[in-house]
Design an enzyme around this catalytic site. Structure first.
Site, PDB file in Angstrom:
ATOM      1  N   ASP A 169       0.971  -0.889  -0.046  1.00 18.98           N
ATOM      2  CA  ASP A 169      -0.005  -0.430   0.267  1.00 18.98           C
ATOM      3  C   ASP A 169       0.764   1.263  -0.267  1.00 18.98           C
ATOM      4  OD1 ASP A 169      -2.963   0.971   0.939  1.00 18.98           O
ATOM      5  OD2 ASP A 169      -1.424   2.282   1.329  1.00 18.98           O
ATOM      6  N   ASP A 212      -3.486   1.983  -5.533  1.00 20.33           N
ATOM      7  CA  ASP A 212      -2.142   2.445  -4.366  1.00 20.33           C
ATOM      8  C   ASP A 212      -2.002   1.541  -4.228  1.00 20.33           C
ATOM      9  OD1 ASP A 212      -4.334   2.508  -2.204  1.00 20.33           O
ATOM     10  OD2 ASP A 212      -2.514   4.104  -1.581  1.00 20.33           O
ATOM     11  N   GLU A 213      -3.278   0.220  -3.966  1.00 20.64           N
ATOM     12  CA  GLU A 213      -2.964  -1.164  -3.305  1.00 20.64           C
ATOM     13  C   GLU A 213      -2.813  -2.228  -4.073  1.00 20.64           C
ATOM     14  OE1 GLU A 213      -6.047  -2.558   0.618  1.00 20.64           O
ATOM     15  OE2 GLU A 213      -6.145  -0.603  -0.977  1.00 20.64           O
TER      16      GLU A 213
HETATM   17  P1  TTP Z   1      -4.947   4.853   1.221  1.00 16.19           P
HETATM   18  O1  TTP Z   1      -4.520   4.136   0.659  1.00 16.19           O
HETATM   19  O2  TTP Z   1      -6.547   4.773   1.934  1.00 16.19           O
HETATM   20  O3  TTP Z   1      -4.327   6.340   1.779  1.00 16.19           O
HETATM   21  P2  TTP Z   1      -3.339   6.929   1.287  1.00 16.19           P
HETATM   22  O4  TTP Z   1      -2.500   5.978   0.406  1.00 16.19           O
HETATM   23  O5  TTP Z   1      -3.448   8.532   1.538  1.00 16.19           O
HETATM   24  O6  TTP Z   1      -2.889   7.366   2.797  1.00 16.19           O
HETATM   25  P3  TTP Z   1      -1.772   5.805   3.650  1.00 16.19           P
HETATM   26  O7  TTP Z   1      -1.045   6.318   3.845  1.00 16.19           O
HETATM   27  O8  TTP Z   1      -2.539   6.343   5.058  1.00 16.19           O
HETATM   28  O9  TTP Z   1      -1.848   4.407   2.962  1.00 16.19           O
HETATM   29  O10 TTP Z   1      -6.260   5.520  -0.184  1.00 16.19           O
HETATM   30  C1  TTP Z   1      -5.249   5.673  -1.467  1.00 16.19           C
HETATM   31  C2  TTP Z   1      -5.333   6.926  -2.375  1.00 16.19           C
HETATM   32  O11 TTP Z   1      -6.898   6.976  -2.319  1.00 16.19           O
HETATM   33  C3  TTP Z   1      -5.190   7.978  -1.421  1.00 16.19           C
HETATM   34  O12 TTP Z   1      -4.553   8.514  -1.828  1.00 16.19           O
HETATM   35  C4  TTP Z   1      -6.253   9.478  -2.228  1.00 16.19           C
HETATM   36  C5  TTP Z   1      -8.097   7.989  -2.299  1.00 16.19           C
HETATM   37  N1  TTP Z   1      -8.821   8.012  -1.619  1.00 16.19           N
HETATM   38  C6  TTP Z   1      -9.089   8.978  -1.991  1.00 16.19           C
HETATM   39  O13 TTP Z   1      -9.962   9.342  -2.407  1.00 16.19           O
HETATM   40  N2  TTP Z   1     -11.205   8.641  -1.044  1.00 16.19           N
HETATM   41  C7  TTP Z   1     -10.940   7.747   0.779  1.00 16.19           C
HETATM   42  O14 TTP Z   1     -12.308   8.631   1.377  1.00 16.19           O
HETATM   43  C8  TTP Z   1      -9.812   7.224   0.249  1.00 16.19           C
HETATM   44  C9  TTP Z   1      -9.783   6.982   1.996  1.00 16.19           C
HETATM   45  C10 TTP Z   1      -8.418   7.638  -0.356  1.00 16.19           C
HETATM   46 MG    MG Z   2      -2.780   3.993   0.624  1.00 10.60          MG
END
Ligand code: TTP
Ligand code: MG
Length: 352
Positions: free
Chosen positions: A8, A103-104
């Protein structure tokens, strides 16, 4: 025994923005909609998170918490391009890759022979290679199944690497707070707490029949998760039948207007995800609501296009079923049947 890796990216959209404009690295930034258009935050960098800025928060609220917050408009084509580069690196390791979002992803590395089969070594290689080639920092979890790998990738975030060997899993799960289990949101957690349960060890002491009684089908899953059982495979090539986005809210949303506003942000994410899958032909649209009494309803309609007005109609029909506070909202599309290229090749042109 399988070996699963969950990767992730750290603050993904914000990370891409900081990479492309290093002057943003040490100031609080968020990617999202503008405050004067009732926009919401998609994500924020870790500097901004120190002020309490979080995903899905209205931008106006985020600016009250952190007035110097720099809000950047999302640039999905750029995020998709970075995502593709990262996916390509996964495929250098194994072809059993299941992306969950930009992103995952899950990787099944059970049969990978490189790096002497060491999951830790593979995770280090991935972290290093992704950082070197794309400038993005990722967190990685390694475990014998999906749900533990996912928890593990979050465990040491940001820039995390956490490995659970089979012999460590049992103790790890026993001590684990039930809120980390997939599907356990604030409400289920509250109900478990009312039963005196906060850890998986305590959850294990409850019989399967009691769990089925209290939680329906999800009771079975709770029973298994508390014991570290999760047989779901990493599915790299499945024919997708639908694409959807849903969110369980930390607090129930009260009122039709607020629900519709929340649903609009989901529609934007759905459009983004459908585009990511190459804009396949659509057959149906649907809206899903779960109310605070755990009843849920799905309304769907035949349509080839996603429009706000069609989603609005579906939402209003679904809402009218109960008109109660809402704990989960979802939107999605069912896909038209895809032509199967393998089947076509059974009849090569020119054959008699
Ligand atoms: P996430 O992996 O949940 O968040 P992140 O990568 O920004 O942060 P973390 O370091 O905690 O992993 O989500 C990935 C992407 O998805 C994030 O960059 C933006 C998008 N997203 C949204 O648009 N709305 C949301 O509510 C969430 C949770 C994510
Ligand atoms: Mg993330």
């Amino acid at each position: 025994m399988r070996k699963i890796l969950h990767v992730d990216c750290d603050c993904f959209y914000a990370a891409v923005e900081m990479r492309d404009n290093p002057s943003l690295a040490n100031v609080p930034i968020a990617v999202g909609g503008q405050a004067d258009q009732r926009g919401v935050i998609a994500t924020s960098n870790y500097v901004a998170r120190r002020y309490g800025v979080r995903s899905a928060m209205p931008t106006a609220h985020a600016l009250r918490l952190c007035p110097q917050l720099k809000v950047i408009r999302p640039d999905f084509p750029r995020y998709r391009a970075v995502s593709r580069e990262i996916q390509a690196i996964f495929h250098e390791l194994t072809d059993i890759v299941e992306p969950l979002s930009l992103d995952e992803a899950y990787l099944d590395i059970s049969d990978v022979e490189r790096f002497k089969g060491s999951g830790t070594w593979m995770a280090q290689w991935l972290k290093h290679t992704i950082k070197a080639r794309t400038g993005i920092t990722v967190s990685v979890g390694v475990a014998p199944n999906r749900f533990l790998a996912k928890i593990a990738s979050d465990w040491r975030k940001p820039d995390g690497l956490f490995v659970l060997t089979p012999s460590e899993c049992d103790d790890f799960i026993a001590a684990l707070d039930v809120r980390y289990l997939p599907g356990v949101g604030p409400s289920t957690r509250g109900r478990l707490e009312d039963m005196g349960i906060t850890t998986c060890l305590q959850l294990r002491e409850v019989s399967l029949s009691t769990l089925l009684d209290r939680f329906g089908r999800f009771g079975q899953r709770l029973y298994e998760l508390a014991r570290g059982i999760d047989e779901r495979p990493v599915e790299s090539v499945h024919v997708r039948k639908s694409i959807s986005v849903e969110t369980t809210y930390p607090q129930d949303i009260v009122g039709q207007d607020d629900c519709w506003q929340a649903l609009q942000t989901l529609i934007i994410r759905l459009q983004e995800r459908v585009a990511h899958h190459g804009s396949p032909r659509l057959r149906k649209l649907f809206v899903k609501i779960r109310f605070d009494d755990f009843t849920h309803t799905t309304m769907e309609t035949l349509d080839h296009q996603m429009t706000d007005s069609r989603f609005r109609e579906l939402f209003e029909q679904a809402w009218q079923r109960r008109s109660r506070p809402v704990r989960l909202l979802g939107v999605g599309v069912r896909l038209a049947e895809q032509e199967d290229p393998h089947q076509l090749s059974l009849f090569p042109t020119g054959s008699t």
